[in-house]
Motif scaffolding. Sequence first.
Motif, PDB file in Angstrom:
ATOM      1  N   ALA A  94       0.861  -1.188   0.000  1.00 49.27           N
ATOM      2  CA  ALA A  94       0.000   0.000   0.000  1.00 49.27           C
ATOM      3  C   ALA A  94       0.892   1.230   0.000  1.00 49.27           C
ATOM      4  CB  ALA A  94      -0.914  -0.008   1.221  1.00 49.27           C
ATOM      5  N   ILE A  95       1.155   1.748  -1.184  1.00 44.66           N
ATOM      6  CA  ILE A  95       1.943   2.971  -1.305  1.00 44.66           C
ATOM      7  C   ILE A  95       1.147   3.970  -2.138  1.00 44.66           C
ATOM      8  CG2 ILE A  95       4.196   1.864  -1.012  1.00 44.66           C
ATOM      9  CD1 ILE A  95       4.539   1.905  -4.042  1.00 44.66           C
ATOM     10  N   SER A  96       1.417   5.227  -1.903  1.00 41.01           N
ATOM     11  CA  SER A  96       0.713   6.272  -2.644  1.00 41.01           C
ATOM     12  C   SER A  96       1.251   6.343  -4.075  1.00 41.01           C
ATOM     13  CB  SER A  96       0.924   7.622  -1.947  1.00 41.01           C
ATOM     14  OG  SER A  96       2.275   8.034  -2.077  1.00 41.01           O
ATOM     15  N   SER A  97       0.513   7.017  -4.928  1.00 37.72           N
ATOM     16  CA  SER A  97       0.972   7.175  -6.313  1.00 37.72           C
ATOM     17  C   SER A  97       2.264   7.997  -6.348  1.00 37.72           C
ATOM     18  CB  SER A  97      -0.104   7.810  -7.183  1.00 37.72           C
ATOM     19  OG  SER A  97      -0.471   9.068  -6.685  1.00 37.72           O
ATOM     20  N   GLN A 101       5.723   6.695  -7.947  1.00 42.96           N
ATOM     21  CA  GLN A 101       6.472   7.472  -8.932  1.00 42.96           C
ATOM     22  C   GLN A 101       7.934   7.633  -8.528  1.00 42.96           C
ATOM     23  OE1 GLN A 101       5.670   8.493 -12.029  1.00 42.96           O
ATOM     24  NE2 GLN A 101       3.812   7.306 -11.680  1.00 42.96           N
ATOM     25  N   LYS A 102       8.188   7.820  -7.235  1.00 45.36           N
ATOM     26  CA  LYS A 102       9.579   7.934  -6.766  1.00 45.36           C
ATOM     27  C   LYS A 102      10.340   6.630  -7.005  1.00 45.36           C
ATOM     28  CE  LYS A 102       8.841   9.850  -2.581  1.00 45.36           C
ATOM     29  NZ  LYS A 102       9.142  10.506  -1.300  1.00 45.36           N
ATOM     30  N   TYR A 103       9.682   5.500  -6.740  1.00 44.24           N
ATOM     31  CA  TYR A 103      10.333   4.213  -6.993  1.00 44.24           C
ATOM     32  C   TYR A 103      10.570   3.996  -8.489  1.00 44.24           C
ATOM     33  CZ  TYR A 103       9.931   2.614  -2.158  1.00 44.24           C
ATOM     34  OH  TYR A 103      10.065   2.466  -0.794  1.00 44.24           O
ATOM     35  N   ILE A 104       9.619   4.395  -9.313  1.00 41.62           N
ATOM     36  CA  ILE A 104       9.780   4.260 -10.767  1.00 41.62           C
ATOM     37  C   ILE A 104      10.940   5.125 -11.242  1.00 41.62           C
ATOM     38  CG2 ILE A 104       8.710   4.800 -12.994  1.00 41.62           C
ATOM     39  CD1 ILE A 104       6.023   3.860 -11.727  1.00 41.62           C
ATOM     40  N   THR A 148       2.181  -0.179 -12.371  1.00 40.18           N
ATOM     41  CA  THR A 148       1.105   0.238 -11.470  1.00 40.18           C
ATOM     42  C   THR A 148       1.257  -0.518 -10.146  1.00 40.18           C
ATOM     43  OG1 THR A 148      -0.421  -1.515 -12.139  1.00 40.18           O
ATOM     44  CG2 THR A 148      -0.466   0.546 -13.437  1.00 40.18           C
ATOM     45  N   LEU A 149       0.549  -0.042  -9.149  1.00 40.44           N
ATOM     46  CA  LEU A 149       0.547  -0.723  -7.863  1.00 40.44           C
ATOM     47  C   LEU A 149       0.045  -2.157  -8.034  1.00 40.44           C
ATOM     48  CD1 LEU A 149       0.999  -0.692  -4.817  1.00 40.44           C
ATOM     49  CD2 LEU A 149      -1.276   0.320  -4.566  1.00 40.44           C
ATOM     50  N   LYS A 150      -0.955  -2.344  -8.850  1.00 41.39           N
ATOM     51  CA  LYS A 150      -1.511  -3.688  -9.088  1.00 41.39           C
ATOM     52  C   LYS A 150      -0.466  -4.597  -9.736  1.00 41.39           C
ATOM     53  CE  LYS A 150      -5.028  -6.400  -8.758  1.00 41.39           C
ATOM     54  NZ  LYS A 150      -5.287  -6.951  -7.446  1.00 41.39           N
ATOM     55  N   ASP A 151       0.334  -4.072 -10.668  1.00 45.02           N
ATOM     56  CA  ASP A 151       1.414  -4.859 -11.278  1.00 45.02           C
ATOM     57  C   ASP A 151       2.345  -5.400 -10.199  1.00 45.02           C
ATOM     58  OD1 ASP A 151       0.506  -4.282 -13.878  1.00 45.02           O
ATOM     59  OD2 ASP A 151       1.855  -2.551 -14.075  1.00 45.02           O
TER      60      ASP A 151
END
Length: 179
Positions: A94-97, A101-104, A148-151
């Motif tokens: 459970a991470i915010s968008s 984005q920071k991880y991406i 995405t988070l779901k991915d």
Amino acid sequence: KNEGIKTASKINYVAKGYNYKLLGYSYSGSLFVLKSILSMDYLWNRIRIKGGAYGASFGINKGGDVFFASYRDPNLEKTIDSYNQVGSYVKGLAISSRELQKYIIGSISDKDVPISPALIADTADTMYFNGLTQEDLQQERDEILATTLKDLQNQGEMLDAVMEKNILCVVGNEESIEK
């Protein structure tokens, strides 16, 4: 096969992993993002901060190899438990968008680095011998950027399957290994 190499040390080096391709899973660029999350958050907090190990890492590659490793680790059992719980952690991620984005961005920055002429030649050799094309690299880059988070959460099943294989190697404390 599981191996324990006993030493007189009070610390351990603990590795666990398997090949996800042998379990029917395939590579996606989202795994590269997951590598950042597991290394910088999950393993860092559970094994380094709470567990007292000097460090921990997660590795995954296109060939299917997945591994978790800790070093200078005073806890054998807790570390193995942390590895075994990684699939549940990922499924419930459970991470915010903004965090995603920071991880991406952090992940893609590992791919987009200036390289010297010698490294260009080395990269070309590696690509040639591994049968990779520029299109393959671009596809991975696109998958990283579109993660995405779901991915990420969907990778929890694969990690559970890998950990269930229970392939383990420990170098360290004789008493911990015997226990």
